[in-house]
Design an enzyme around this catalytic site. Structure first.
Site, PDB file in Angstrom:
ATOM      1  N   SER A   1       0.811  -1.207   0.000  1.00  9.40           N
ATOM      2  CA  SER A   1       0.000   0.000   0.000  1.00  9.40           C
ATOM      3  C   SER A   1       0.856   1.274   0.000  1.00  9.40           C
ATOM      4  O   SER A   1       1.700   1.446  -0.872  1.00  9.40           O
ATOM      5  CB  SER A   1      -0.951  -0.047   1.200  1.00  9.40           C
ATOM      6  OG  SER A   1      -2.014   0.851   1.045  1.00  9.40           O
TER       7      SER A   1
ATOM      8  N   ASP B   1      -8.209  -6.011  -5.859  1.00 12.45           N
ATOM      9  CA  ASP B   1      -7.978  -4.777  -5.118  1.00 12.45           C
ATOM     10  C   ASP B   1      -8.580  -3.609  -5.889  1.00 12.45           C
ATOM     11  O   ASP B   1      -8.281  -3.422  -7.071  1.00 12.45           O
ATOM     12  CB  ASP B   1      -6.473  -4.569  -4.920  1.00 12.45           C
ATOM     13  CG  ASP B   1      -6.149  -3.371  -4.046  1.00 12.45           C
ATOM     14  OD1 ASP B   1      -7.085  -2.787  -3.458  1.00 12.45           O
ATOM     15  OD2 ASP B   1      -4.957  -3.036  -3.938  1.00 12.45           O
TER      16      ASP B   1
ATOM     17  N   HIS C   1      -6.092  -6.430  -1.791  1.00 12.09           N
ATOM     18  CA  HIS C   1      -5.038  -5.514  -1.387  1.00 12.09           C
ATOM     19  C   HIS C   1      -3.938  -6.208  -0.597  1.00 12.09           C
ATOM     20  O   HIS C   1      -2.770  -5.850  -0.702  1.00 12.09           O
ATOM     21  CB  HIS C   1      -5.671  -4.403  -0.544  1.00 12.09           C
ATOM     22  CG  HIS C   1      -4.824  -3.199  -0.332  1.00 12.09           C
ATOM     23  ND1 HIS C   1      -4.381  -2.417  -1.365  1.00 12.09           N
ATOM     24  CD2 HIS C   1      -4.348  -2.630   0.804  1.00 12.09           C
ATOM     25  CE1 HIS C   1      -3.662  -1.410  -0.889  1.00 12.09           C
ATOM     26  NE2 HIS C   1      -3.620  -1.517   0.424  1.00 12.09           N
TER      27      HIS C   1
END
Length: 421
Positions: A154, A341, A398
């Site tokens: 991230s 994601d 994610h």
């Protein structure tokens, strides 16, 4: 508004301390600036080797910014114990030494005192990290020259290229005895504009919205690039928040991290950080972990002071740093992204990769995308040359390490040459 979080080792013997969990461990604080402290927690590998230094050292960095590697990454994704404090059979510790770092200053157990300050940009984050890493090697010199890799997730994908560039330069200048071999940018916030520009198409193609939803989302998304081009970075950040809020409304609360996950219609999310595990993690980290490691600072799952300090820097891309690493270092750059994601979607990631300009681009353009199969199942695709790789990961959102650990193992082995030193 929806908040978005995005050598030689013969003279050394390794006998880590008993910390929390089944592994030999070391941990501590590094004073990186006046009043500013970074916490780190090392798990020595459990691989069948005579010395842990026969396996690489892998650093794991969380996103947020302000989320905790020692908490979320450790217990929810890849550490030796899961959130129920049961052994995790897919832990990375079985293959390599894993170093969780609460980065930037203020994340997790890291903290500032009354004279300290939070980092306000990527450069300060990288400077702080280099100070920490020098301190780590001073305390544990047995890792001198051991292959080093940095994997992240991230917003960690934005921080890691600059961190790697600082480490590599210091390594070349003889300031630090590292052997940085590669970085792995997992669902990384490397270039915001391509991610934002792909939101509406991604949602429409998945059937999450109709044409009206598409037009509403795209109408706001198209305002982000002019703001970035004009240097209005806080405005661009706020517009991004508006885009994600519009997505939340038009999709009736799709899970930003994994679009196939079912959840209650009233569920709220935090964009670049999955926060619904905060209470469980808080009990573990501020209870048993703090007691076992004899820590007095309070652990936080997400420190919003860290997050807010970086608002002006948040939307700025680091693609130029990736290009510099590819052109001017021997650091292997790997990018991997979960197909499910939304918040950092694969189409947007593919777009910023396609726009990179580096010396090996022609070789990259000529390389072929091929599938990788594990135990008879197609877990994704990979395209790479000698310096750069992109992995499309199936059946993952994610958090690739927890969503598809088999694919993650393949990527780890591929990047580290099967954990060789």
């Amino acid at each position: 508004m929806l908040r978005i979080l995005l050598t030689t080792f013969l003279f050394y013997t390794v006998s880590g301390r008993q910390g929390f969990g089944p592994t030999d461990q070391e941990w501590g604080y590094s004073n990186v600036r006046t009043g500013s402290y970074i916490f780190w927690w090392l798990h020595y590998t459990t691989a069948d080797v005579s010395n842990p230094t026969e396996r690489p050292l892998i650093i794991w960095l969380q996103g947020g910014p302000g989320a905790s590697s020692t908490g979320y990454g450790n217990f929810a994704e890849l550490g030796p114990l899961d959130l129920e404090l049961k052994p995790r059979n897919t832990t990375w510790v079985q293959w390599a030494n894993v170093l969780f770092v609460d980065n930037p200053v203020g994340s997790g157990f890291s903290y500032i005192d009354e004279s300290g300050s939070y980092a306000e940009n990527n450069t300060q984050i990288a400077k702080d990290f280099l100070v920490f890493l020098k301190d780590f090697y001073k305390k544990l010199p047995q890792f001198d020259g051991v292959p080093l890799y940095i994997f992240c997730e991230s917003y960690g994908g934005k921080m890691t290229p600059d961190i790697a560039a600082f480490i590599y330069r210091a390594q070349q200048n003889g300031e630090i005895n590292t052997n940085l071999r590669g970085i792995g940018l997992g669902d990384g916030w490397v270039s915001s504009i391509e991610i934002v520009e792909a939101y509406a198409d991604y949602c429409l193609n998945l059937g999450l919205i109709d044409d009206d939803g598409y037009n509403a989302i795209q109408g706001i998304a198209e305002q982000v690039k002019p703001a970035l081009d004009n240097g209005e970075f806080v405005k661009a950040f706020n517009l991004w928040g508006d885009v994600t809020a519009e997505i939340e409304e038009k999709t009736y609360n799709v899970d930003f991290y994994n679009v196939l996950l079912r959840q209650a219609a009233s569920t709220k999310k935090m964009g670049l950080y999955r926060s619904n595990l905060g209470d469980a993690l808080d009990d573990i980290m501020n209870g048993q972990v703090a007691a076992a490691l004899n820590l007095t600072s309070k652990w936080q799952d997400v420190n919003y002071s860290v997050y807010n300090a970086l608002l002006y820097d948040f939307m700025k891309p680091v693609t130029s740093v990736v290009e510099d690493l590819l052109d001017n270092s021997n650091v292997f750059v790997a990018v991997y992204n979960g197909q499910l994601d939304l918040i950092i979607n694969t189409p947007g990631t593919a777009n910023w990769i396609n726009r990179l300009n580096f010396e090996g681009k022609s070789s990259w353009d000529q390389s072929k995308r091929i599938p990788f199969n594990i135990n008879g199942y197609m877990e994704g695709y990979v395209r790479k040359n000698d310096k750069f790789a992109f992995y499309w990961v199936n059946n993952a959102g994610h958090m690739v390490p927890s969503d598809n650990p088999s694919a993650m193992e393949y990527i780890l082995k591929d990047v580290t040459n099967n954990f060789k030193v």
